[in-house]
Design a protein around this motif. Structure first.
Motif, mmCIF file in Angstrom:
data_model
loop_
_atom_site.group_PDB
_atom_site.id
_atom_site.type_symbol
_atom_site.label_atom_id
_atom_site.label_comp_id
_atom_site.label_asym_id
_atom_site.label_seq_id
_atom_site.Cartn_x
_atom_site.Cartn_y
_atom_site.Cartn_z
ATOM 1 N N PHE A 72 0.859 -1.185 0.000
ATOM 2 C CA PHE A 72 0.000 0.000 0.000
ATOM 3 C C PHE A 72 0.892 1.231 0.000
ATOM 4 C CE2 PHE A 72 -2.672 3.050 2.595
ATOM 5 C CZ PHE A 72 -3.536 3.370 1.558
ATOM 6 N N LYS A 73 0.772 2.052 -1.038
ATOM 7 C CA LYS A 73 1.629 3.227 -1.226
ATOM 8 C C LYS A 73 3.109 2.836 -1.190
ATOM 9 C CE LYS A 73 -0.294 5.810 1.990
ATOM 10 N NZ LYS A 73 -0.700 6.998 2.795
ATOM 11 N N GLY A 74 3.410 1.675 -1.769
ATOM 12 C CA GLY A 74 4.786 1.212 -1.859
ATOM 13 C C GLY A 74 5.291 0.472 -0.642
ATOM 14 N N GLN A 75 4.521 0.443 0.437
ATOM 15 C CA GLN A 75 4.949 -0.206 1.671
ATOM 16 C C GLN A 75 4.331 -1.591 1.782
ATOM 17 O OE1 GLN A 75 4.176 2.090 5.222
ATOM 18 N NE2 GLN A 75 4.501 0.357 6.596
ATOM 19 N N ASP A 76 5.154 -2.571 2.140
ATOM 20 C CA ASP A 76 4.665 -3.936 2.312
ATOM 21 C C ASP A 76 3.814 -4.005 3.586
ATOM 22 O OD1 ASP A 76 4.307 -6.699 2.805
ATOM 23 O OD2 ASP A 76 6.167 -7.173 1.756
ATOM 24 N N ILE A 77 2.539 -4.334 3.424
ATOM 25 C CA ILE A 77 1.641 -4.408 4.579
ATOM 26 C C ILE A 77 1.144 -5.839 4.799
ATOM 27 C CG2 ILE A 77 0.897 -2.009 4.339
ATOM 28 C CD1 ILE A 77 -1.751 -3.123 3.129
ATOM 29 N N THR A 78 1.800 -6.803 4.189
ATOM 30 C CA THR A 78 1.337 -8.187 4.242
ATOM 31 C C THR A 78 1.129 -8.679 5.664
ATOM 32 O OG1 THR A 78 2.639 -8.575 2.223
ATOM 33 C CG2 THR A 78 1.759 -10.512 3.345
#
Length: 283
Positions: A72-78
């Motif tokens: 999300f917005k380039g950030q890994d939020i897995t």
């Protein structure tokens, strides 16, 4: 803000890459991948049991995938928990209405903002300082923007249990908007609605994108609405992406036709879409 209509090449706001989800030996999702562009309306469709709600629950953090990644917005939020994803800007509604039926419309909507509040327990108990300021700001934003936007001022003090199904769905959307989302995730926003209620909700979805700049990701069975509103359509079947692209392209894809009709009869699918309110060339 660049949108699909403007032809911009903005980076994806949400990236789902090879997501797999298994419950025991059963795979609900298998290698699912697609992007959501800023300012777009992206729809996820598919037959019953295709994995649409499992995908939504994975993106919003209720399920953790067994493979793949979500950015999300380039950030890994897995691995980011659901409440933190909500604070980051992923707000959602649910397929089955999840409102507190004994509370008023206004109180239900206010609950959507709780993830962003900075008030401590002591502040809240004493209702002084920051707590009172946050309450005033919250009420002003909800009453002056969200309630007015969704045209529910006349029911703000009504208990949710006294509302029609269509109005309850509208209140649930209001609560999701109170979360101040960058991506508004709508799980079957018009399920169970009559035609007038469906048209109203479709208008609100378009307006929240155009007037508020909120990106929309929705799961929906109403094919007419999907083809009318969406910029990008992702089709799931048995937990896999079988097609994706512009509505006009997806609705003629033989794999999509087979998934819905069990045959390759494109003309029959077009006929059903027209019956749902979509005319040739409107997608």
């Amino acid at each position: 803000m660049e949108t699909p209509q403007s032809g911009g090449r903005a980076a994806p706001l949400l990236e789902v890459d090879g997501v797999t989800l298994a419950f025991g030996g059963v795979k609900a999702l298998s290698g699912v991948g697609f992007d959501v562009r800023p300012g777009s309306i992206t729809a996820v469709i598919g037959p019953n049991g295709a994995g649409k709600t499992s995908l939504f629950n994975t993106i919003s953090g209720f399920y953790r995938p067994t493979g793949g990644s979500i950015r999300f917005k380039g950030q890994d939020i897995t691995s980011v928990p659901a409440p933190r994803r909500a604070r980051m800007g992923l707000g959602r509604s649910f397929q089955n209405i999840a409102l507190f039926r004994g509370m008023t419309v206004l109180d239900n909507i206010k609950l959507g903002r709780h993830a962003h509040l900075k008030t401590t327990v002591l502040d809240a108990l004493l209702y002084i300082g920051r707590a009172s300021r946050e309450e005033a700001e919250l009420r002003r934003d909800i009453e002056e923007r969200i309630i007015d936007f969704l045209e529910i001022d006349h029911i703000r003090h009504a208990p949710v249990s006294a509302l029609s199904y269509g109005l309850q769905k509208r209140v649930e959307m209001a609560r999701a908007l109170a979360m101040q989302p960058e991506i508004l995730m709508l799980d079957e926003p018009v399920a169970g609605m009559n035609r007038e209620e469906t048209e109203d909700m479709a208008r609100f979805i378009l307006d929240v994108r155009e007037e508020w700049g909120v990106t929309v990701l929705m799961v929906e069975h109403d094919m007419g609405m999907v083809m009318d509103l969406s910029d990008h359509v992702v089709v799931l079947n048995f937990g896999q992406v079988i097609a994706q692209g512009a509505p006009a392209t997806v609705q003629t894809d033989p794999e999509v036709v087979r998934a819905y009709l069990g045959s390759g009869d494109v003309d029959e699918l077009r006929r059903r879409l027209r019956t749902s309110g979509v005319t040739e060339g409107s997608a």
